[in-house]
Design an enzyme around this catalytic site. Structure first.
Site, PDB file in Angstrom:
ATOM      1  N   HIS A  14      -6.974  -6.583  13.145  1.00 28.81           N
ATOM      2  CA  HIS A  14      -7.464  -6.838  11.780  1.00 28.81           C
ATOM      3  C   HIS A  14      -8.145  -5.595  11.193  1.00 28.81           C
ATOM      4  O   HIS A  14      -9.014  -5.718  10.334  1.00 28.81           O
ATOM      5  CB  HIS A  14      -8.457  -8.010  11.743  1.00 28.81           C
ATOM      6  CG  HIS A  14      -7.976  -9.233  12.460  1.00 28.81           C
ATOM      7  ND1 HIS A  14      -7.250 -10.237  11.848  1.00 28.81           N
ATOM      8  CD2 HIS A  14      -8.072  -9.602  13.768  1.00 28.81           C
ATOM      9  CE1 HIS A  14      -6.945 -11.174  12.729  1.00 28.81           C
ATOM     10  NE2 HIS A  14      -7.425 -10.811  13.908  1.00 28.81           N
ATOM     11  N   SER A  60      -4.951  19.605  -3.882  1.00 27.51           N
ATOM     12  CA  SER A  60      -4.950  18.925  -5.174  1.00 27.51           C
ATOM     13  C   SER A  60      -4.965  19.964  -6.283  1.00 27.51           C
ATOM     14  O   SER A  60      -5.466  21.073  -6.092  1.00 27.51           O
ATOM     15  CB  SER A  60      -6.193  18.037  -5.248  1.00 27.51           C
ATOM     16  OG  SER A  60      -6.586  17.862  -6.590  1.00 27.51           O
ATOM     17  N   LYS A  64      -9.667  18.906  -1.553  1.00 27.64           N
ATOM     18  CA  LYS A  64      -8.702  17.955  -1.010  1.00 27.64           C
ATOM     19  C   LYS A  64      -7.713  18.559  -0.025  1.00 27.64           C
ATOM     20  O   LYS A  64      -7.275  19.691  -0.176  1.00 27.64           O
ATOM     21  CB  LYS A  64      -7.887  17.301  -2.158  1.00 27.64           C
ATOM     22  CG  LYS A  64      -8.668  16.327  -3.008  1.00 27.64           C
ATOM     23  CD  LYS A  64      -9.199  15.119  -2.265  1.00 27.64           C
ATOM     24  CE  LYS A  64      -8.157  14.061  -2.042  1.00 27.64           C
ATOM     25  NZ  LYS A  64      -7.660  13.446  -3.253  1.00 27.64           N
ATOM     26  N   GLU A  82       2.548  10.247   3.599  1.00 30.43           N
ATOM     27  CA  GLU A  82       2.648   9.307   2.477  1.00 30.43           C
ATOM     28  C   GLU A  82       4.085   9.188   1.991  1.00 30.43           C
ATOM     29  O   GLU A  82       4.563   8.098   1.667  1.00 30.43           O
ATOM     30  CB  GLU A  82       1.744   9.764   1.329  1.00 30.43           C
ATOM     31  CG  GLU A  82       0.265   9.606   1.651  1.00 30.43           C
ATOM     32  CD  GLU A  82      -0.631  10.297   0.628  1.00 30.43           C
ATOM     33  OE1 GLU A  82      -0.340  10.224  -0.573  1.00 30.43           O
ATOM     34  OE2 GLU A  82      -1.620  10.925   1.044  1.00 30.43           O
TER      35      GLU A  82
END
Ligand code: ARG
Length: 461
Positions: free
Chosen positions: A156, A277, A283, A290
Site C-alpha cells: 500500500h 528544467s 531540477k 517517465e
C-alpha cells in the site's frame, strides 16, 4: 506507371486513393524478409519444374543483387510503389525482363505478406529478447552490489517489512524472465510457413511447401490455406507479450521516479539519463523513466487497435489487415527503444544506501518480527500481534522507535520480553532471519541471482 493489376481497369486510380492504399511507407522495412522469402519460393518453383532451373537461378541471383543494392543504398525504395512486394517484383522485372514475371507463380501477395510478417517478427522477437537480457544483466549487476543493502519493503506504499534492495530488484528480473518465456511460446506457435496458401484456396501447381518452409527455418507449414492467409494471432500474441514487458518496465519506471524524488532519495540517476528544467534551475527530472511509463499506454493501444481491426473480419484476406503492420511495428519500435534506454539507466544509477537504511529505521517495519519474537516465547500469534499493536501505538505517541523502548517498558506489556529482543528486531537480523525460499534472506537472494545468471548464460549461447 501502370499498376501490375491495371489490365482489368479502364481508369487510373485516383491520386489520393493511390496514396491512401499504399503501404510502402511502412512495409518497406520488410524488404529483406520479402526478398529472402521470394528466393526460397523461386528455388522451390525451379526444383518442382514449375519454372525452368535456369529461370529459377536467374531470379535468385537478381533478387540477391536487389538485396545488396538496397542494403548499400544503390537502390532506393520507390515510395510511389503500392507496397514492398510490388516494388521488389517491379525492380526484378526491370532487371531481368520476362523471367522476373515468372516469380509470382503459385503464390499471392496474401500468403507473401503473411510470410514476410512472420519472418520479420521472428527477427524482431529475437532482438526484443536480446534487449530484455541486457536489462536483466543490468538488474543483476546492481543486485549483486546490494545483497546487504537494507530498505523498507512496501505494501500500500506504506513501509511494511525490511527487505534488501537486491531482493526488490530481483523481483523484476523474475518478471522479465517470464517475458522471455512468453515470447518463446509465441514464436514457437508462429514459426510455421503460410507460403503456398496463395490467395486463399491453395494452388493448382505441384508446389512443395515444406521445402520453402525448411529453407526459411520454419518448423512446418500452416495446414489450412484460408487460415494461413488470415491468421494474425501471432501479431496479437507478440503485441500482448510486448504490452506485458511494458507493464513491467512501467512499474519499475514508476519506482525509479519515486525513488529519485527528494521525498525518497533512494537512488540518483546518472546525469546522462536525466534532464533539467527550462525554468527551475535545481531540477533533475527522470524523463526517461517517465517516458517509458508513458509509452506503455501506446503499446497497449497498438494491441487494442489490432484486436479491434481483426474483430468481425470475414475470412480470408481483407485490406483491413494491412493495418496490422503500423500497429505491430510501432509496438516493436517502442518496446525496443524503452529497453534500450532502460538498461544503461539502471546500470549507471547510484543507490543511496544510507537513505534506504534511514527509511527502514522509521515506520516500525520490524513490528512483525517483534510479534514473531513473542510467538517464539510461547505466545499465540494473534495475541502477540495485538500486544505489538499496543506497543507501536505507544511509540507513535511518544515519537520513539521499537528499539528505543526500554526493557522495563516492554515488560509492562508482557513478561515474555527479555534483553534478547533488541537483537531480534534489529533490521539486519530481520532480513537475515527471512530464510524461507524466495525470501529476502541472503542465501535466498543469492540463489535468485544465480538462477537469473543461468538463464542469461543459456540465452547467450
Ligand atoms: N500491402 C498488403 C498488406 O499489407 C499486401 C497484401 C495485399 N493483398 C491484396 N489482396 N491486396 O496487407
Amino acid at each position: 506507371m501502370d499498376k501490375m493489376w491495371a489490365g482489368r481497369f479502364s481508369k487510373q486510380l485516383d491520386k489520393f486513393a493511390d496514396d491512401f492504399n499504399s503501404s510502402i511507407k511502412f512495409d518497406s522495412r520488410m524488404y529483406r524478409q520479402d526478398i529472402t522469402g521470394s528466393m526460397a519460393h523461386a528455388a522451390m518453383l525451379g526444383a518442382q519444374g514449375i519454372i525452368s532451373k535456369q529461370d529459377s537461378e536467374t531470379i535468385i541471383d537478381a533478387l540477391e543483387d536487389i538485396l545488396i543494392d538496397i542494403e548499400s543504398g544503390a537502390l532506393a525504395i520507390d515510395m510511389n510503389a503500392e507496397d514492398i512486394h510490388m516494388f521488389v517484383e517491379q525492380v526484378l522485372t526491370e532487371r531481368i525482363g520476362d523471367t522476373g514475371k515468372r516469380l509470382h507463380t503459385a503464390r499471392s501477395r496474401n500468403d507473401q505478406v503473411a510470410l514476410d510478417l512472420r519472418l520479420y517478427m521472428r527477427d524482431e522477437a529475437a532482438e526484443v529478447q536480446r534487449l530484455i537480457c541486457s536489462l536483466m544483466s543490468a538488474i543483476v549487476a546492481q543486485a549483486e552490489k546490494h545483497v546487504d543493502t537494507v530498505m523498507p519493503g512496501y505494501t500500500h506504499l506504506q513501509r511494511a517489512q525490511p527487505i534488501t534492495f537486491a531482493h526488490h530488484l530481483m523481483a523484476y528480473a523474475m518478471m522479465l524472465e517470464r517475458d522471455l518465456m512468453r515470447i518463446d511460446d509465441a514464436v514457437r506457435r508462429m514459426n510455421c510457413s503460410p507460403l503456398g496458401s496463395c490467395a486463399l484456396a491453395g494452388t493448382t501447381y505441384n508446389t512443395d511447401r515444406m521445402m520453402v518452409a525448411e529453407k526459411l527455418g520454419f518448423d512446418g507449414i500452416s495446414l489450412n490455406s484460408i487460415d494461413g492467409v488470415s491468421d494474425r494471432d501471432f501479431c496479437i500474441e507478440l503485441m500482448s507479450d510486448f504490452a506485458t514487458v511494458m507493464m513491467h518496465l512501467s512499474r519499475l519506471a514508476e519506482e525509479i521516479i519515486l525513488w529519485s524524488s527528494w521525498e525518497f532519495r533512494f537512488v540518483e540517476l546518472d546525469d546522462s539519463f536525466t534532464t533539467g528544467s527550462s525554468i527551475m534551475p535545481q531540477k533533475k527530472n527522470s524523463d526517461m523513466a517517465e517516458l517509458v511509463r508513458g509509452k506503455t499506454g501506446r503499446v497497449y493501444g497498438d494491441l487494442m487497435a489490432l484486436l479491434t481491426t481483426l474483430k468481425g473480419l470475414p475470412l480470408a484476406y481483407n485490406k483491413d489487415m494491412q493495418e496490422d503492420k503500423e500497429a505491430i511495428f510501432d509496438s516493436v519500435d517502442t518496446v525496443k527503444n524503452c529497453l534500450t534506454v532502460f538498461a544503461p539507466m539502471i546500470a549507471t544509477m547510484t543507490v543511496r544506501e544510507d537513505n534506504m537504511l534511514a527509511a527502514a529505521q522509521r515506520g516500525f517495519i520490524n513490528a512483525t518480527d517483534l510479534a514473531d519474537y513473542m510467538v517464539r516465547k510461547g505466545m499465540p500469534f494473534r495475541s502477540a500481534y495485538k500486544t505489538v499493536g499496543q506497543i507501536v501505538g505507544k511509540c507513535v505517541a511518544d515519537g520513539r522507535t521499537l528499539e528505543q523502548l526500554g526493557i522495563d517498558e516492554y515488560k509492562q506489556f508482557s513478561d515474555v520480553f527479555e534483553d534478547d529482543l533488541y537483537d531480534d528486531i534489529s533490521l539486519a537480523s530481520c532480513v537475515a532471519k527471512r530464510i524461507s525460499a524466495g525470501g529476502t534472506g541472503r542465501e535466498s537472494v543469492l540463489c535468485q541471482i544465480e538462477h537469473i545468471k543461468g538463464v542469461l548464460d543459456a540465452r547467450a549461447e
